[in-house]
Design a protein around this motif. Structure first.
Motif, short mmCIF file in Angstrom:
data_model
loop_
_atom_site.label_atom_id
_atom_site.label_comp_id
_atom_site.label_asym_id
_atom_site.label_seq_id
_atom_site.Cartn_x
_atom_site.Cartn_y
_atom_site.Cartn_z
N LEU A 166 0.79 -1.21 -0.09
CA LEU A 166 0.02 -0.04 0.09
C LEU A 166 0.74 1.38 0.04
O LEU A 166 0.48 2.13 -0.81
CB LEU A 166 -1.03 0.07 1.00
N TRP A 176 -8.01 -0.91 -2.95
CA TRP A 176 -7.12 -0.65 -1.94
C TRP A 176 -6.76 0.55 -0.98
O TRP A 176 -6.70 0.49 0.11
CB TRP A 176 -5.78 -1.21 -2.46
N SER A 212 -7.28 -5.89 0.81
CA SER A 212 -6.15 -5.80 1.31
C SER A 212 -5.18 -5.93 0.00
O SER A 212 -5.50 -6.72 -0.89
CB SER A 212 -5.86 -7.12 2.10
N PRO A 213 -4.21 -5.05 0.13
CA PRO A 213 -3.23 -5.03 -1.07
C PRO A 213 -2.43 -6.37 -0.92
O PRO A 213 -2.06 -6.83 0.22
CB PRO A 213 -2.31 -3.69 -0.84
#
Length: 451
Positions: free
Chosen positions: A19, A54, A60-61
């Motif tokens: 992220l 994201w 969730s990345p």
């Protein structure tokens, strides 16, 4: 667990790194660009919506090692680091980094940047390392100098500048040109409000530059502007600028030169095939005693300059050809003014010609620099066969070359914005190799001032 998942977990235990990387890249590129770039890897099918989820915390990345490294390659790498530099500088009114590029090439470490235009910031961050461990990025310089808040005292402003702006050896600024209002200094002094340049230059963006110089006292500065700065507002603007810099304790190179060939006015045609005259004010702190004998008359010039033909792409998209309607308008407009004895018209150039000055309005019609594709002026404008040979405008990559950001046939400078924004940015920028020459010319004195 698949091998791909094992590779990922072994490489990147912290999902937040993904992220952080994406967030860093989004300062320069949009979601569509990042998705398209990821899709260059075999088997990928990314969308901008995935990346949006994201960023909004809805998913969730998760990047594979190959994907992470593929994206990480987009992040600019510092050519000069805190462990390997010759001097430090700050970059004000930075645009897309033309002045920074020149000073970095001579071993300078950029520790602070200020640029208010969001599109220029994207291009800047796509090309220059802005590691917040040693570099600060600011948007509105007035937030640093507190010039928007008239209730702040000079002392409060200087204290804030010292807290926000890192120490540096050279201040760089391509500041906008504005007229000054000559308010009554004596009246303000009588009221106990401001003095000197704080009075004379207040309300202009040069005022913010002067405040930072006054607070940080760098060894040197380089200020850039259009050559008409000297005659702006009937000469009053330039007079106040020079007076201010002198009162701040700086010696300006070639300050007393009054002749027609002013060394402070330098033409970029010495480095690129374009006429582009700019006034350059180089100043050194007088108390450091490194200014004696410095002149821009001695600025070393390159032995060879690329031709216009050297920077042109062999094949370009048809969208860069002028539409028949636009070419007919420009053609007739120029013809009308020529008949009246005026010099207005388009600038048609070939491989051996020198281009006019690229301006920020180039995106509108490209008329100041049109590439000749074999137009026959003996034939009427309506001749259909001749229309195939109508001129074209420069591509953004060619503009980068014309401004010295790219090598003559290179495309190393990243352009993460639309063509319209790119034309504005290059038209507002500087000839990068010219500032590399200026930095090289100044460097011995900058380094000497530190000892």
């Amino acid at each position: 667990m698949s091998q791909l998942e094992l590779d990922y977990l072994n490489y990147n235990q912290d999902l937040h790194n993904d992220l952080f990387l994406i967030s860093t890249l989004l300062e320069a590129y949009d979601q569509k660009f990042i998705a398209t770039h990821l899709n260059k890897l075999p088997g990928n099918n990314w969308t901008r919506e995935t990346i949006n989820r994201w960023i909004k915390g809805k998913a969730s990345p998760k990047l594979s090692k190959a994907e992470y490294e593929h994206l990480e390659a987009l992040v600019p790498k510092a050519s000069v680091t805190p462990n390997n530099y010759d001097f430090k500088f700050i970059d004000l009114f930075a645009g897309i980094g033309g002045i920074r590029k020149g000073f970095e090439e001579q071993g300078g470490l950029c520790v602070f940047t200020s640029e208010w235009d969001k599109f220029a910031r994207r291009t800047y961050k796509a090309n220059f390392a802005c590691d917040n461990s040693f570099h600060t990025f600011n948007e509105d310089i007035r937030d640093v100098t507190l010039s928007k808040d008239t209730s702040k005292t000079e002392q409060e402003a200087y204290k804030h500048i010292n807290q926000v702006v890192p120490d540096h050896d050279v201040l760089l600024a391509g500041f906008p040109c504005q007229p000054f209002s000559l308010a009554g200094v004596s009246k303000k002094n009588a009221l106990g409000v401001k003095h000197g340049f704080e009075c004379d230059t207040q309300g202009t963006l040069f005022f913010d530059v002067a405040r930072i110089i006054a607070a940080k006292r760098p060894s040197a500065f380089v200020l850039e502007n259009v050559k008409n700065l000297k005659s702006h507002d009937r000469g009053k603007t330039f007079k106040i600028i020079m007076k201010t810099l002198d009162e701040l304790g700086y010696s300006i190179a070639d300050a007393d030169h009054l002749g027609a060939k002013d060394p402070k006015i330098i033409n970029g045609c010495n480095w690129v095939p374009q006429n582009r005259e700019r006034i350059i004010l180089v100043g050194f702190r007088r108390d450091l005693n490194v200014h004696e004998g410095f002149s821009l008359k001695d600025l070393p010039l390159p032995a060879n300059t690329p031709s216009l033909g050297d920077i042109l792409e062999p094949i370009v998209d048809e969208k860069y050809l002028l539409t028949p309607k636009l070419w007919e308008y420009l053609f007739n407009y120029a013809k009308k003014h020529q008949e009246k004895g005026n010099g207005f018209g388009f600038g048609l150039v070939g491989p051996e010609d020198r281009a006019r000055t690229l301006s920020a309005r180039y995106y509108k019609d490209g008329s100041e620099i049109l590439i000749d594709r074999g137009w026959d002026f003996e034939k009427p404008i309506t001749d259909k066969a001749n229309l195939i040979n109508r001129p074209r405008r420069l591509t953004p990559i060619e503009c980068a070359r014309l401004m010295g950001f790219n090598t003559p046939q290179g495309n190393e400078f990243k352009i993460p914005v639309s063509d319209t924004q790119a034309y504005k940015q290059f038209g507002n920028s500087v000839i990068a190799p010219m500032f590399s020459a200026i930095a090289k010319h100044m460097k011995p004195r900058i380094v000497s001032s530190k000892s």
